[in-house]
Design a protein around this motif. Structure first.
Motif, PDB file in Angstrom:
ATOM      1  N   TRP A  57      29.327  95.942  41.484  1.00  0.00           N
ATOM      2  CA  TRP A  57      29.241  96.456  40.121  1.00  0.00           C
ATOM      3  C   TRP A  57      27.854  96.299  39.503  1.00  0.00           C
ATOM      4  CZ3 TRP A  57      33.405  99.088  38.208  1.00  0.00           C
ATOM      5  CH2 TRP A  57      34.591  98.959  38.907  1.00  0.00           C
ATOM      6  N   GLY A  58      26.811  96.708  40.223  1.00  0.00           N
ATOM      7  CA  GLY A  58      25.462  96.685  39.679  1.00  0.00           C
ATOM      8  C   GLY A  58      24.703  95.396  39.916  1.00  0.00           C
ATOM      9  N   TYR A  59      25.360  94.361  40.434  1.00  0.00           N
ATOM     10  CA  TYR A  59      24.663  93.116  40.754  1.00  0.00           C
ATOM     11  C   TYR A  59      24.840  92.864  42.250  1.00  0.00           C
ATOM     12  CZ  TYR A  59      23.034  88.333  40.816  1.00  0.00           C
ATOM     13  OH  TYR A  59      22.315  87.204  41.093  1.00  0.00           O
ATOM     14  N   TYR A  60      23.744  92.911  42.973  1.00  0.00           N
ATOM     15  CA  TYR A  60      23.782  92.628  44.399  1.00  0.00           C
ATOM     16  C   TYR A  60      22.761  91.535  44.657  1.00  0.00           C
ATOM     17  CZ  TYR A  60      24.416  93.590  49.364  1.00  0.00           C
ATOM     18  OH  TYR A  60      24.744  93.481  50.693  1.00  0.00           O
ATOM     19  N   PRO A  61      23.169  90.383  45.194  1.00  0.00           N
ATOM     20  CA  PRO A  61      22.248  89.260  45.382  1.00  0.00           C
ATOM     21  C   PRO A  61      21.086  89.627  46.298  1.00  0.00           C
ATOM     22  CG  PRO A  61      24.509  88.581  45.728  1.00  0.00           C
ATOM     23  CD  PRO A  61      24.516  90.070  45.639  1.00  0.00           C
ATOM     24  N   GLY A  62      19.934  89.081  45.991  1.00  0.00           N
ATOM     25  CA  GLY A  62      18.756  89.337  46.801  1.00  0.00           C
ATOM     26  C   GLY A  62      17.734  88.228  46.648  1.00  0.00           C
ATOM     27  N   VAL A  63      16.703  88.290  47.470  1.00  0.00           N
ATOM     28  CA  VAL A  63      15.632  87.301  47.442  1.00  0.00           C
ATOM     29  C   VAL A  63      14.335  87.991  47.855  1.00  0.00           C
ATOM     30  CG1 VAL A  63      16.196  86.526  49.787  1.00  0.00           C
ATOM     31  CG2 VAL A  63      14.889  85.032  48.287  1.00  0.00           C
ATOM     32  N   ILE A  64      13.229  87.612  47.200  1.00  0.00           N
ATOM     33  CA  ILE A  64      11.910  88.114  47.570  1.00  0.00           C
ATOM     34  C   ILE A  64      10.952  86.929  47.691  1.00  0.00           C
ATOM     35  CG2 ILE A  64      12.168  90.420  46.578  1.00  0.00           C
ATOM     36  CD1 ILE A  64      10.548  89.455  44.150  1.00  0.00           C
ATOM     37  N   SER A  66       6.885  85.632  47.277  1.00  0.00           N
ATOM     38  CA  SER A  66       5.625  85.971  46.610  1.00  0.00           C
ATOM     39  C   SER A  66       4.478  86.141  47.602  1.00  0.00           C
ATOM     40  CB  SER A  66       5.268  84.894  45.579  1.00  0.00           C
ATOM     41  OG  SER A  66       4.989  83.673  46.233  1.00  0.00           O
ATOM     42  N   SER A  67       4.596  85.530  48.782  1.00  0.00           N
ATOM     43  CA  SER A  67       3.545  85.617  49.806  1.00  0.00           C
ATOM     44  C   SER A  67       4.177  85.871  51.175  1.00  0.00           C
ATOM     45  CB  SER A  67       2.735  84.325  49.854  1.00  0.00           C
ATOM     46  OG  SER A  67       2.161  84.047  48.605  1.00  0.00           O
ATOM     47  N   PRO A  68       4.471  87.139  51.483  1.00  0.00           N
ATOM     48  CA  PRO A  68       5.116  87.446  52.764  1.00  0.00           C
ATOM     49  C   PRO A  68       4.292  87.077  53.993  1.00  0.00           C
ATOM     50  CG  PRO A  68       5.107  89.376  51.326  1.00  0.00           C
ATOM     51  CD  PRO A  68       4.296  88.314  50.663  1.00  0.00           C
ATOM     52  N   GLU A  69       2.973  86.930  53.845  1.00  0.00           N
ATOM     53  CA  GLU A  69       2.162  86.530  54.992  1.00  0.00           C
ATOM     54  C   GLU A  69       2.382  85.056  55.342  1.00  0.00           C
ATOM     55  OE1 GLU A  69      -0.064  85.933  51.254  1.00  0.00           O
ATOM     56  OE2 GLU A  69       0.905  87.681  52.098  1.00  0.00           O
ATOM     57  N   ILE A  70       2.856  84.271  54.393  1.00  0.00           N
ATOM     58  CA  ILE A  70       3.172  82.856  54.627  1.00  0.00           C
ATOM     59  C   ILE A  70       4.632  82.701  55.038  1.00  0.00           C
ATOM     60  CG2 ILE A  70       3.383  80.586  53.539  1.00  0.00           C
ATOM     61  CD1 ILE A  70       0.909  81.365  51.858  1.00  0.00           C
ATOM     62  N   ALA A  71       5.536  83.296  54.264  1.00  0.00           N
ATOM     63  CA  ALA A  71       6.965  83.223  54.546  1.00  0.00           C
ATOM     64  C   ALA A  71       7.590  84.560  54.160  1.00  0.00           C
ATOM     65  CB  ALA A  71       7.601  82.089  53.752  1.00  0.00           C
ATOM     66  N   SER A  72       8.107  85.266  55.149  1.00  0.00           N
ATOM     67  CA  SER A  72       8.692  86.582  54.883  1.00  0.00           C
ATOM     68  C   SER A  72      10.211  86.519  54.965  1.00  0.00           C
ATOM     69  CB  SER A  72       8.154  87.617  55.874  1.00  0.00           C
ATOM     70  OG  SER A  72       8.593  87.314  57.179  1.00  0.00           O
ATOM     71  N   ILE A  73      10.840  87.490  54.329  1.00  0.00           N
ATOM     72  CA  ILE A  73      12.304  87.561  54.282  1.00  0.00           C
ATOM     73  C   ILE A  73      12.744  88.840  54.959  1.00  0.00           C
ATOM     74  CG2 ILE A  73      14.282  87.762  52.739  1.00  0.00           C
ATOM     75  CD1 ILE A  73      12.493  86.059  50.784  1.00  0.00           C
ATOM     76  N   HIS A  74      13.759  88.709  55.807  1.00  0.00           N
ATOM     77  CA  HIS A  74      14.314  89.864  56.508  1.00  0.00           C
ATOM     78  C   HIS A  74      15.832  89.830  56.343  1.00  0.00           C
ATOM     79  CE1 HIS A  74      14.843  92.971  59.461  1.00  0.00           C
ATOM     80  NE2 HIS A  74      15.685  92.196  60.123  1.00  0.00           N
ATOM     81  N   CYS A  75      16.394  90.909  55.834  1.00  0.00           N
ATOM     82  CA  CYS A  75      17.846  91.024  55.667  1.00  0.00           C
ATOM     83  C   CYS A  75      18.367  92.048  56.662  1.00  0.00           C
ATOM     84  CB  CYS A  75      18.200  91.456  54.243  1.00  0.00           C
ATOM     85  SG  CYS A  75      17.726  90.259  52.984  1.00  0.00           S
ATOM     86  N   GLU A  76      19.476  91.714  57.294  1.00  0.00           N
ATOM     87  CA  GLU A  76      20.075  92.632  58.259  1.00  0.00           C
ATOM     88  C   GLU A  76      21.590  92.660  58.090  1.00  0.00           C
ATOM     89  OE1 GLU A  76      20.217  89.498  62.000  1.00  0.00           O
ATOM     90  OE2 GLU A  76      18.619  90.965  61.901  1.00  0.00           O
ATOM     91  N   LYS A  77      22.177  93.789  58.436  1.00  0.00           N
ATOM     92  CA  LYS A  77      23.623  93.948  58.354  1.00  0.00           C
ATOM     93  C   LYS A  77      24.277  93.027  59.374  1.00  0.00           C
ATOM     94  CE  LYS A  77      23.660  98.599  56.565  1.00  0.00           C
ATOM     95  NZ  LYS A  77      24.134  98.290  55.257  1.00  0.00           N
ATOM     96  N   TYR A 109      12.096  84.054  45.003  1.00  0.00           N
ATOM     97  CA  TYR A 109      12.810  84.426  43.781  1.00  0.00           C
ATOM     98  C   TYR A 109      14.177  84.968  44.173  1.00  0.00           C
ATOM     99  CZ  TYR A 109       8.161  84.149  41.720  1.00  0.00           C
ATOM    100  OH  TYR A 109       6.929  83.722  41.319  1.00  0.00           O
ATOM    101  N   PHE A 110      15.237  84.385  43.599  1.00  0.00           N
ATOM    102  CA  PHE A 110      16.609  84.799  43.863  1.00  0.00           C
ATOM    103  C   PHE A 110      17.174  85.469  42.615  1.00  0.00           C
ATOM    104  CE2 PHE A 110      15.741  81.326  46.696  1.00  0.00           C
ATOM    105  CZ  PHE A 110      16.382  81.673  47.871  1.00  0.00           C
TER     106      PHE A 110
END
Length: 132
Positions: A57-64, A66-77, A109-110
Motif C-alpha cells: 500500500w505505497g510503503y515498500y521497505p528499502g535501504v540505500i 551513501s558511499s556504494p564504493e565502500i559498501a554497496s547494497i544489492h537486492c534480489e528476488k 538509510y532505511f
C-alpha cells in the motif's frame, strides 16, 4: 476435513506481507549512534521483504548506501523454504544484502523505497568497513 482446512489456512497465513530486519542483531548502539562494523569482503543480509496479502500500500521497505564504493547494497528476488519466514514461500519477495568493498565509512538509510533519500528515512546506521 478439518486437517485439510487447517492446512489451507496455514498456507494462506504464509502469504502475509512482512519484513525481517536482519541487520538489527549486528548493530552496536550507543550515544544515539547505530554502528555496523564489517571487514572488507563481508556480505551481510540487511532486509528480507515478503510480498503477500494485503500488499504494501505505497510503503515498500528499502535501504540505500551513501558511499556504494565502500559498501554497496544489492537486492534480489527470493523465496524462503522455511515456513513463516520472510520472504515467504507462496508470494516470494526480496532479500537485500550489504557487501563491504573498501575500508571507510558509509551511512545506510532505511525507509520507504519509493521516497528514500538522505533527507527522508526512517532509520540511519553507520557502516564502518575495516581492512582485513
Amino acid at each position: 476435513m478439518k486437517p485439510v482446512y487447517c492446512l489451507f489456512l496455514l498456507l494462506l497465513l504464509q502469504g502475509c506481507a512482512g519484513t525481517r530486519h536482519s541487520y538489527t542483531g549486528l548493530v552496536e548502539r550507543g550515544d544515539g549512534v547505530s554502528v555496523l562494523r564489517l571487514h572488507t569482503g563481508d556480505v551481510v543480509e540487511l532486509l528480507a521483504i515478503g510480498n503477500g496479502f494485503p500488499g504494501w500500500w505505497g510503503y515498500y521497505p528499502g535501504v540505500i548506501s551513501s558511499s556504494p564504493e565502500i559498501a554497496s547494497i544489492h537486492c534480489e528476488k527470493a523465496r524462503s523454504a522455511i515456513p513463516f519466514r520472510e520472504p515467504g514461500i507462496v508470494f516470494g519477495g526480496e532479500v537485500c544484502r550489504l557487501t563491504a568493498h573498501n575500508a571507510g565509512r558509509s551511512t545506510l538509510y532505511f525507509g520507504n523505497r519509493f521516497a528514500l533519500s538522505k533527507d527522508s528515512y526512517a532509520e540511519k546506521v553507520d557502516a564502518i568497513v575495516v581492512a582485513e
